[in-house]
Design a protein around this motif. Structure first.
Motif, PDB file in Angstrom:
ATOM      1  N   UNK A 419      48.206  34.993  48.074  1.00 55.77           N
ATOM      2  CA  UNK A 419      47.824  34.523  46.746  1.00 55.77           C
ATOM      3  C   UNK A 419      46.849  33.431  47.019  1.00 55.77           C
ATOM      4  N   UNK A 420      46.072  33.172  46.097  1.00 54.24           N
ATOM      5  CA  UNK A 420      45.505  31.723  46.089  1.00 54.24           C
ATOM      6  C   UNK A 420      46.009  31.035  45.112  1.00 54.24           C
ATOM      7  N   UNK A 421      46.887  29.994  45.716  1.00 56.21           N
ATOM      8  CA  UNK A 421      47.542  29.073  45.021  1.00 56.21           C
ATOM      9  C   UNK A 421      46.985  27.779  44.779  1.00 56.21           C
ATOM     10  N   UNK A 422      47.704  26.781  44.145  1.00 55.57           N
ATOM     11  CA  UNK A 422      47.096  25.607  43.952  1.00 55.57           C
ATOM     12  C   UNK A 422      46.677  24.758  44.912  1.00 55.57           C
ATOM     13  N   UNK A 423      46.973  25.145  46.209  1.00 56.53           N
ATOM     14  CA  UNK A 423      46.457  24.327  47.715  1.00 56.53           C
ATOM     15  C   UNK A 423      45.705  25.322  48.368  1.00 56.53           C
ATOM     16  N   UNK A 424      45.271  26.532  47.502  1.00 55.45           N
ATOM     17  CA  UNK A 424      44.267  27.405  48.329  1.00 55.45           C
ATOM     18  C   UNK A 424      45.520  28.725  48.804  1.00 55.45           C
ATOM     19  N   UNK A 425      44.616  29.560  49.650  1.00 54.90           N
ATOM     20  CA  UNK A 425      45.382  30.827  50.035  1.00 54.90           C
ATOM     21  C   UNK A 425      46.716  30.395  50.666  1.00 54.90           C
ATOM     22  N   UNK A 426      47.587  31.399  50.404  1.00 53.10           N
ATOM     23  CA  UNK A 426      49.013  31.275  50.993  1.00 53.10           C
ATOM     24  C   UNK A 426      49.567  32.702  51.257  1.00 53.10           C
ATOM     25  N   UNK A 427      50.097  32.856  52.223  1.00 52.67           N
ATOM     26  CA  UNK A 427      50.827  34.113  52.293  1.00 52.67           C
ATOM     27  C   UNK A 427      52.466  33.981  51.993  1.00 52.67           C
ATOM     28  N   UNK A 428      52.997  34.251  51.102  1.00 51.78           N
ATOM     29  CA  UNK A 428      54.253  34.048  50.611  1.00 51.78           C
ATOM     30  C   UNK A 428      55.365  35.054  50.574  1.00 51.78           C
ATOM     31  N   UNK A 429      56.469  34.553  50.950  1.00 48.16           N
ATOM     32  CA  UNK A 429      57.697  35.580  50.481  1.00 48.16           C
ATOM     33  C   UNK A 429      58.813  34.911  49.696  1.00 48.16           C
ATOM     34  N   UNK A 430      58.403  34.886  48.315  1.00 52.38           N
ATOM     35  CA  UNK A 430      59.186  34.453  47.382  1.00 52.38           C
ATOM     36  C   UNK A 430      60.503  35.196  46.674  1.00 52.38           C
ATOM     37  N   UNK A 431      61.322  34.557  46.568  1.00 51.09           N
ATOM     38  CA  UNK A 431      62.785  35.114  46.008  1.00 51.09           C
ATOM     39  C   UNK A 431      62.886  34.625  44.636  1.00 51.09           C
ATOM     40  N   UNK A 432      62.890  35.096  43.608  1.00 49.22           N
ATOM     41  CA  UNK A 432      63.414  34.798  42.082  1.00 49.22           C
ATOM     42  C   UNK A 432      64.674  35.292  42.028  1.00 49.22           C
ATOM     43  N   UNK A 433      65.444  34.264  41.394  1.00 51.30           N
ATOM     44  CA  UNK A 433      66.929  34.653  41.151  1.00 51.30           C
ATOM     45  C   UNK A 433      67.254  34.030  39.583  1.00 51.30           C
ATOM     46  N   UNK A 434      67.339  34.855  38.672  1.00 46.93           N
ATOM     47  CA  UNK A 434      67.434  34.437  37.110  1.00 46.93           C
ATOM     48  C   UNK A 434      66.620  33.450  36.819  1.00 46.93           C
ATOM     49  N   UNK A 435      65.354  33.982  37.038  1.00 49.45           N
ATOM     50  CA  UNK A 435      64.212  33.276  36.737  1.00 49.45           C
ATOM     51  C   UNK A 435      63.679  32.207  37.329  1.00 49.45           C
ATOM     52  N   UNK A 436      64.440  31.662  38.505  1.00 49.78           N
ATOM     53  CA  UNK A 436      64.098  30.458  39.251  1.00 49.78           C
ATOM     54  C   UNK A 436      63.664  30.757  40.751  1.00 49.78           C
ATOM     55  N   UNK A 437      62.639  30.244  41.291  1.00 46.75           N
ATOM     56  CA  UNK A 437      61.826  30.732  42.486  1.00 46.75           C
ATOM     57  C   UNK A 437      62.483  29.930  43.729  1.00 46.75           C
TER      58      UNK A 437
END
Length: 623
Positions: A419-437
């Motif tokens: 993803x190109x995030x707010x701080x530039x490119x990032x490789x991320x593994x994000x877990x979202x639970x009940x709408x919260x990351x």
């Protein structure tokens, strides 16, 4: 130090450590400003001091502001450890040596025989590693600057997490050697070396000693020198939360292969990262002290060598890292006209704009998040499973992204993506639970060096937790981020995705070359019985035009489906029996053809992929 070839150490020679417990009990600590403690340094006070508080001193600190160098003491390395009543012994303001800094942290201590004093190293700010001296290891009365960003060269942004030992090379001319973490403007952390005659003025080597690789993620830190059974090692941790060891020669220039030294067992309290290793041997016992747990909530833990344990062998190179030779029956090479509804379902099919073209699944970055995107998914099986894909995507604006999605519903999922995030490119593994990351610096990390336009992503479940992995070369996969609990997520689908959050950034496309399941035991057994195919090519002239002919002969004992692929077209032949051949002569529509390569894909009658073979063909000019 010279070592005969037969005596060269291997990973099997490293000790095995067994988790024993936590030393810094946060609920009982008198000095606990931030509920996190890092960077243990153990000093044998009884060997150097006349009247120490205990035989052993343990130095540590919170990292977050205000930090504060702290002390515990014990008569045994196995404890019990007593907190010093007047912590911190070095605070974030210490006139006349420095005015207030946001924090001081990462203590490391050793004895200076030349001055009969304790030498302490610590950082504050992250840009400055400092020294301090003390006659008793408790009261420090002098301090100065050891190494700063300026010493690391242009682009250096952090100079911290130093460890100092007597120099392992007696002929070097230096008395002390330092390993420390250098960060640069690329936000990739390395381990550097500095050397000193007096422990106060330091010369920094221009090249790093250890750089990140696929197994460590983008950061390495906590570098420490350690001698074991006559061999010198540099030990350190990476972004993946594992502590590694590499052989090192006394000149600190020849670094050996990377071996895994210790990681959390995942049982009980022994979870999360293992970082900032400090190994101490006392008599017949050897101990490992380290940071345990999440970076923002770490504590000091310890482990003890188990002399009866046998270290499992280091894994060899995966002979089929991309599951080209054998894959599960639900794998998809994306070579049809549309996704097979027997394998795939689609969330929000009415807005779907994905397409199969040129042997790839192309997904536009939808102008929404997961809760609005069209999502092609395959069912998640029970028990262990593993899925891998090759993805080409180049996000350049917020929040363009593409990768793999593990999905229960719009408020509960895990995504592995670039993803190109707010701080530039990032490789991320994000877990979202009940709408919260769950999204910290450990979950969203700067991409590793060497990541190109095409890279490989993997999700693997052992039935209890899902681990993400990333490969930059299609050969070696490195764990990425923290694991996701299978039961807590309750995912029912997994598949590729792409999105950009809103209509503001321009739409780009994420292209997926294939989607492959690692075969089950039964599928792998079927692969062992897979057809053996022999491929031959020929170039010839017909009516002044060049043709490329491809023949694939089934040399096995079972029928197979064979796909012949060239730059000039392809043909699929089903049910090619043993001893029979699939053949096609492809017209180039030209009077000449350059040398090239034909590919043959083989599929069993059960639908399982049995691999791809390649064969070159010669250049030819007709007429």
């Amino acid at each position: 130090m010279s070592t005969a070839a037969a005596d060269v150490p291997s990973a099997a020679d490293l000790p095995v450590f067994e988790y024993r417990g936590v030393i810094t009990d946060k609920e009982s600590m008198s000095y606990n400003p931030t509920d996190e403690f890092i960077f243990p340094s153990v000093f044998h006070a009884g060997a150097y001091l006349d009247d120490p508080l205990g035989e052993w001193y343990l130095y540590y600190a919170p990292h977050d502001a205000p930090g504060g160098i702290s002390l515990m003491y014990a008569d045994s390395l196995e404890g019990p450890w007593t907190e010093y009543a007047h912590n911190p012994i070095v605070a974030n303001e210490w006139l006349p040596f420095y005015e207030r800094v946001s924090h001081v942290s990462s203590p490391d201590v050793l004895w200076d025989d030349a001055t009969d004093q304790v030498l302490l190293y610590f950082h504050g700010e992250n840009s400055t590693t400092r020294w301090a001296t003390s006659p008793d290891g408790v009261t420090f009365d002098d301090s100065g600057v050891a190494v700063t960003n300026a010493d690391g060269g242009a682009g250096t942004t952090e100079t911290s997490y130093a460890r100092v030992v007597e120099h392992p090379d007696p002929s070097s001319g230096y008395r002390f050697a330092m390993t420390y973490m250098q960060n640069r403007t690329d936000d990739i952390r390395r381990i550097k070396v500095a050397e000193s005659v007096d422990g106060k003025a330091w010369d920094v080597r221009p090249d790093p000693l250890v750089v990140p690789d696929a197994a460590t993620g983008t950061n390495v830190s906590g570098g420490n020198l350690w001698e074991w059974e006559g061999q010198l090692y540099v030990i350190y941790h990476g972004s993946t939360g594992i502590t590694f060891a590499r052989t090192l020669d006394p000149t600190m220039t020849q670094v050996g292969p990377r071996w895994e030294l210790h990681k959390a067992s995942g049982v009980g309290d022994d979870t999360g990262r293992v970082a900032a290793p400090e190994i101490v041997t006392d008599g017949d016992e050897t101990y490992l002290f380290y940071e345990s747990g999440d970076r923002l909530g770490a504590t000091i833990a310890w482990a003890q060598r188990d002399p009866d344990a046998v270290r499992p062998p280091e894994p060899g190179q995966d002979p089929d890292p991309l599951r080209e030779q054998c894959s599960g029956a639900a794998s998809d090479e994306f070579d049809g006209a549309a996704l097979d509804p027997a394998r795939w379902s689609v969330v929000r099919p009415g807005s779907a704009r994905h397409e199969l073209a040129d042997g790839a699944l192309r997904i536009p970055t939808y102008a929404t998040g997961v809760a609005g995107a069209s999502l092609p998914l395959q069912a998640v099986p029970d028990g262990p499973w593993e899925v891998t894909t090759a993805v080409s995507v180049s996000p350049t604006e917020r929040f363009q992204q593409g990768g793999l999605l593990l999905y229960r519903d719009d408020a509960n999922y895990a995504k592995l993506d670039l993803v190109h995030g707010s701080l530039g490119p990032r490789l991320e593994f994000i877990w979202r639970q009940d709408g919260t990351d769950r999204n910290t610096g450990f979950d969203s990390v700067v991409p590793p060096a060497g990541l190109g336009d095409t890279f490989w992503l993997r999700l693997a479940s052992d039935g209890t937790a899902v681990q993400a992995s990333v490969s930059v070369d299609g050969v070696e996969f490195a764990p990425w981020g923290r694991t996701v609990d299978v039961a807590a997520l309750g995912a029912t689908g997994v598949g590729p995705f792409a999105m950009r959050g809103s209509a503001t950034p321009p739409e780009i496309v994420a292209s997926f070359d294939w989607f492959r399941w690692t075969p089950t035991a039964a599928e792998a057994a079927a692969c062992d019985d897979a057809p053996a195919v022999e491929v031959q090519t020929a170039t010839r002239c017909l009516a002044g035009r060049a043709y490329v002919a491809v023949t694939a002969r089934n040399e096995g004992d079972a029928a197979a489906t064979v796909r012949l692929v060239t730059p000039f077209g392809e043909r699929t032949v089903a049910d090619v029996g043993p001893g029979r051949s699939a053949y096609q002569s492809f017209a180039t529509r030209s009077t000449s053809v350059a040398a090239g390569e034909a590919t043959v894909d083989v599929t069993g009658t059960d639908g399982a992929q049995h691999g791809s073979l390649s064969a070159t063909y010669d250049a030819l000019t007709c007429g």
